[in-house]
Design a protein around this motif. Structure first.
Motif, PDB file in Angstrom:
ATOM      1  N   VAL A  31       0.837  -1.195   0.000  1.00 53.38           N
ATOM      2  CA  VAL A  31       0.000   0.000   0.000  1.00 53.38           C
ATOM      3  C   VAL A  31       0.875   1.250   0.000  1.00 53.38           C
ATOM      4  N   CYS A  32       1.906   1.280   0.825  1.00 46.14           N
ATOM      5  CA  CYS A  32       2.771   2.460   0.910  1.00 46.14           C
ATOM      6  C   CYS A  32       4.063   2.312   0.128  1.00 46.14           C
ATOM      7  N   GLY A  33       4.681   1.200   0.181  1.00 42.70           N
ATOM      8  CA  GLY A  33       5.987   1.029  -0.447  1.00 42.70           C
ATOM      9  C   GLY A  33       7.072   1.719   0.363  1.00 42.70           C
ATOM     10  N   GLY A  34       8.305   1.538  -0.034  1.00 41.48           N
ATOM     11  CA  GLY A  34       9.417   2.127   0.686  1.00 41.48           C
ATOM     12  C   GLY A  34       9.785   1.301   1.914  1.00 41.48           C
ATOM     13  N   LYS A  35      10.580   1.906   2.777  1.00 42.48           N
ATOM     14  CA  LYS A  35      11.063   1.242   3.978  1.00 42.48           C
ATOM     15  C   LYS A  35      10.255   1.712   5.189  1.00 42.48           C
ATOM     16  N   GLU A  36       9.806   0.774   6.001  1.00 44.17           N
ATOM     17  CA  GLU A  36       9.085   1.128   7.214  1.00 44.17           C
ATOM     18  C   GLU A  36      10.066   1.783   8.188  1.00 44.17           C
ATOM     19  N   ILE A  37       9.747   3.008   8.657  1.00 41.90           N
ATOM     20  CA  ILE A  37      10.641   3.717   9.569  1.00 41.90           C
ATOM     21  C   ILE A  37      10.073   3.838  10.983  1.00 41.90           C
ATOM     22  N   TRP A  38       8.772   3.550  11.152  1.00 42.67           N
ATOM     23  CA  TRP A  38       8.158   3.622  12.481  1.00 42.67           C
ATOM     24  C   TRP A  38       6.847   2.859  12.445  1.00 42.67           C
ATOM     25  N   ALA A  39       6.543   2.186  13.550  1.00 37.79           N
ATOM     26  CA  ALA A  39       5.265   1.488  13.674  1.00 37.79           C
ATOM     27  C   ALA A  39       4.932   1.316  15.148  1.00 37.79           C
ATOM     28  N   LYS A  40       3.647   1.370  15.443  1.00 40.69           N
ATOM     29  CA  LYS A  40       3.203   1.142  16.818  1.00 40.69           C
ATOM     30  C   LYS A  40       1.794   0.574  16.780  1.00 40.69           C
ATOM     31  N   THR A  41       1.564  -0.384  17.656  1.00 37.81           N
ATOM     32  CA  THR A  41       0.260  -1.037  17.753  1.00 37.81           C
ATOM     33  C   THR A  41      -0.598  -0.328  18.792  1.00 37.81           C
ATOM     34  N   LYS A  42      -1.892  -0.182  18.490  1.00 39.46           N
ATOM     35  CA  LYS A  42      -2.867   0.390  19.412  1.00 39.46           C
ATOM     36  C   LYS A  42      -3.617  -0.762  20.074  1.00 39.46           C
ATOM     37  N   TYR A  43      -3.720  -0.694  21.396  1.00 35.44           N
ATOM     38  CA  TYR A  43      -4.397  -1.737  22.170  1.00 35.44           C
ATOM     39  C   TYR A  43      -5.633  -1.175  22.846  1.00 35.44           C
ATOM     40  N   ILE A  49      -5.915  -3.610  18.332  1.00 39.52           N
ATOM     41  CA  ILE A  49      -7.046  -3.223  17.474  1.00 39.52           C
ATOM     42  C   ILE A  49      -6.592  -2.476  16.228  1.00 39.52           C
ATOM     43  N   GLY A  50      -5.325  -2.086  16.183  1.00 32.86           N
ATOM     44  CA  GLY A  50      -4.824  -1.373  15.017  1.00 32.86           C
ATOM     45  C   GLY A  50      -3.329  -1.147  15.109  1.00 32.86           C
ATOM     46  N   ARG A  51      -2.758  -0.730  13.976  1.00 32.61           N
ATOM     47  CA  ARG A  51      -1.315  -0.476  13.917  1.00 32.61           C
ATOM     48  C   ARG A  51      -1.067   0.677  12.962  1.00 32.61           C
ATOM     49  N   LEU A  52      -0.401   1.712  13.470  1.00 32.01           N
ATOM     50  CA  LEU A  52      -0.003   2.856  12.656  1.00 32.01           C
ATOM     51  C   LEU A  52       1.403   2.587  12.139  1.00 32.01           C
ATOM     52  N   ARG A  53       1.575   2.743  10.820  1.00 30.44           N
ATOM     53  CA  ARG A  53       2.869   2.477  10.186  1.00 30.44           C
ATOM     54  C   ARG A  53       3.265   3.656   9.315  1.00 30.44           C
ATOM     55  N   VAL A  54       4.564   3.998   9.355  1.00 30.04           N
ATOM     56  CA  VAL A  54       5.094   5.096   8.545  1.00 30.04           C
ATOM     57  C   VAL A  54       6.258   4.551   7.717  1.00 30.04           C
ATOM     58  N   PHE A  55       6.269   4.917   6.445  1.00 27.86           N
ATOM     59  CA  PHE A  55       7.277   4.446   5.495  1.00 27.86           C
ATOM     60  C   PHE A  55       7.996   5.632   4.865  1.00 27.86           C
ATOM     61  N   TYR A  56       9.187   5.371   4.337  1.00 29.25           N
ATOM     62  CA  TYR A  56       9.915   6.388   3.573  1.00 29.25           C
ATOM     63  C   TYR A  56      10.445   5.765   2.295  1.00 29.25           C
ATOM     64  N   ASN A  57      10.192   6.431   1.178  1.00 29.01           N
ATOM     65  CA  ASN A  57      10.699   6.001  -0.115  1.00 29.01           C
ATOM     66  C   ASN A  57      11.799   6.971  -0.518  1.00 29.01           C
ATOM     67  N   ALA A  58      13.056   6.544  -0.365  1.00 30.75           N
ATOM     68  CA  ALA A  58      14.211   7.416  -0.633  1.00 30.75           C
ATOM     69  C   ALA A  58      14.310   7.809  -2.104  1.00 30.75           C
ATOM     70  N   ALA A 119       8.669  14.767   1.503  1.00 30.03           N
ATOM     71  CA  ALA A 119       9.421  15.368   2.612  1.00 30.03           C
ATOM     72  C   ALA A 119      10.848  14.834   2.631  1.00 30.03           C
ATOM     73  N   PRO A 120      11.626  15.091   1.586  1.00 32.21           N
ATOM     74  CA  PRO A 120      12.963  14.496   1.514  1.00 32.21           C
ATOM     75  C   PRO A 120      13.918  14.959   2.608  1.00 32.21           C
ATOM     76  N   ARG A 121      13.718  16.148   3.154  1.00 32.56           N
ATOM     77  CA  ARG A 121      14.603  16.643   4.214  1.00 32.56           C
ATOM     78  C   ARG A 121      13.837  17.061   5.464  1.00 32.56           C
ATOM     79  N   ASN A 122      12.518  16.959   5.436  1.00 30.70           N
ATOM     80  CA  ASN A 122      11.703  17.420   6.557  1.00 30.70           C
ATOM     81  C   ASN A 122      11.288  16.275   7.463  1.00 30.70           C
ATOM     82  N   CYS A 123      10.972  16.642   8.695  1.00 26.81           N
ATOM     83  CA  CYS A 123      10.399  15.689   9.637  1.00 26.81           C
ATOM     84  C   CYS A 123       8.926  15.473   9.284  1.00 26.81           C
ATOM     85  N   VAL A 124       8.371  14.365   9.750  1.00 24.23           N
ATOM     86  CA  VAL A 124       6.950  14.075   9.574  1.00 24.23           C
ATOM     87  C   VAL A 124       6.378  13.600  10.905  1.00 24.23           C
ATOM     88  N   ARG A 125       5.052  13.651  10.979  1.00 25.67           N
ATOM     89  CA  ARG A 125       4.328  13.105  12.135  1.00 25.67           C
ATOM     90  C   ARG A 125       3.043  12.484  11.599  1.00 25.67           C
TER      91      ARG A 125
END
Length: 146
Positions: A31-43, A49-58, A119-125
Motif C-alpha cells: 500500500v505504501c511502499g518504501g522502507k518502514e521507519i516507524w510502527a506502533k500497535t494500538k491496544y 485493534i490497530g497499527r499505525l505504520r510510517v514508510f519512507y521512499n528514498a 518530505a525528503p529533508r523534513n520531519c513528519v508526524r
C-alpha cells in the motif's frame, strides 16, 4: 490531534453513507511502499485493534502512512483514519509546525491510507484512529524521519 478530530467530525457530519470502503486485505508494504521507519500497535483492553505504520521512499523523497486494523477489528468495517503531516522542521526537537498534510478517512475493514507527503529533508508526524467500542481510539507518532 485537533486537526484530525476536526476532520473526523466534518466527515461524519457531511455524510451518512459508507465512504471508500475497503473489502479486501492488502499487505501494508504494497500500500505504501518504501522502507518502514516507524510502527506502533494500538491496544484496547489488552487486545491489538490497530497499527499505525510510517514508510519512507528514498527514491522519491516521499513519506507514507497507513493505519491497519488488527485483532478483533480485522475485517470489521469501522470508521478508520490516517493522517500524515510534513513539518517545517528538518531535525527533531520542538514538535511539528505543519507545512502540508495528507489524510484518508472513511469506513474501512482492513486499513486506512495511504496518506503521502513529499518530505525528503523534513520531519513528519503521523496519526491514526479507529472507532471501536463507542469511542475513537487514536495513536500518534513522534516527530520522525528527519
Amino acid at each position: 490531534m485537533i486537526r484530525m478530530l476536526t476532520a473526523v467530525l466534518l466527515t461524519l457530519l457531511s455524510t451518512f453513507a459508507v465512504v471508500g470502503a475497503s473489502t479486501t486485505s492488502a499487505d501494508a508494504a504494497t500500500v505504501c511502499g518504501g522502507k518502514e521507519i516507524w510502527a506502533k500497535t494500538k491496544y484496547y483492553d489488552g487486545q491489538a485493534i490497530g497499527r499505525l505504520r510510517v514508510f519512507y521512499n528514498a527514491t522519491y523523497g516521499t513519506n507514507c502512512a497507513q493505519f491497519d486494523h488488527a485483532g478483533a477489528t480485522w475485517g470489521v468495517k469501522r470508521f478508520t483514519g490516517v493522517g500524515l503531516d510534513r513539518c517545517t522542521q528538518t531535525s527533531p526537537g520542538r514538535g511539528c509546525s505543519i507545512s502540508t498534510f495528507d489524510s484518508d478517512y472513511g469506513y474501512y475493514s482492513y486499513y486506512a491510507g495511504p496518506a503521502k507527503v513529499k518530505a525528503p529533508r523534513n520531519c513528519v508526524r503521523a496519526d491514526g484512529l479507529i472507532y471501536w467500542r463507542g469511542a475513537y481510539r487514536t495513536i500518534t507518532s513522534p516527530v520522525i524521519g528527519c
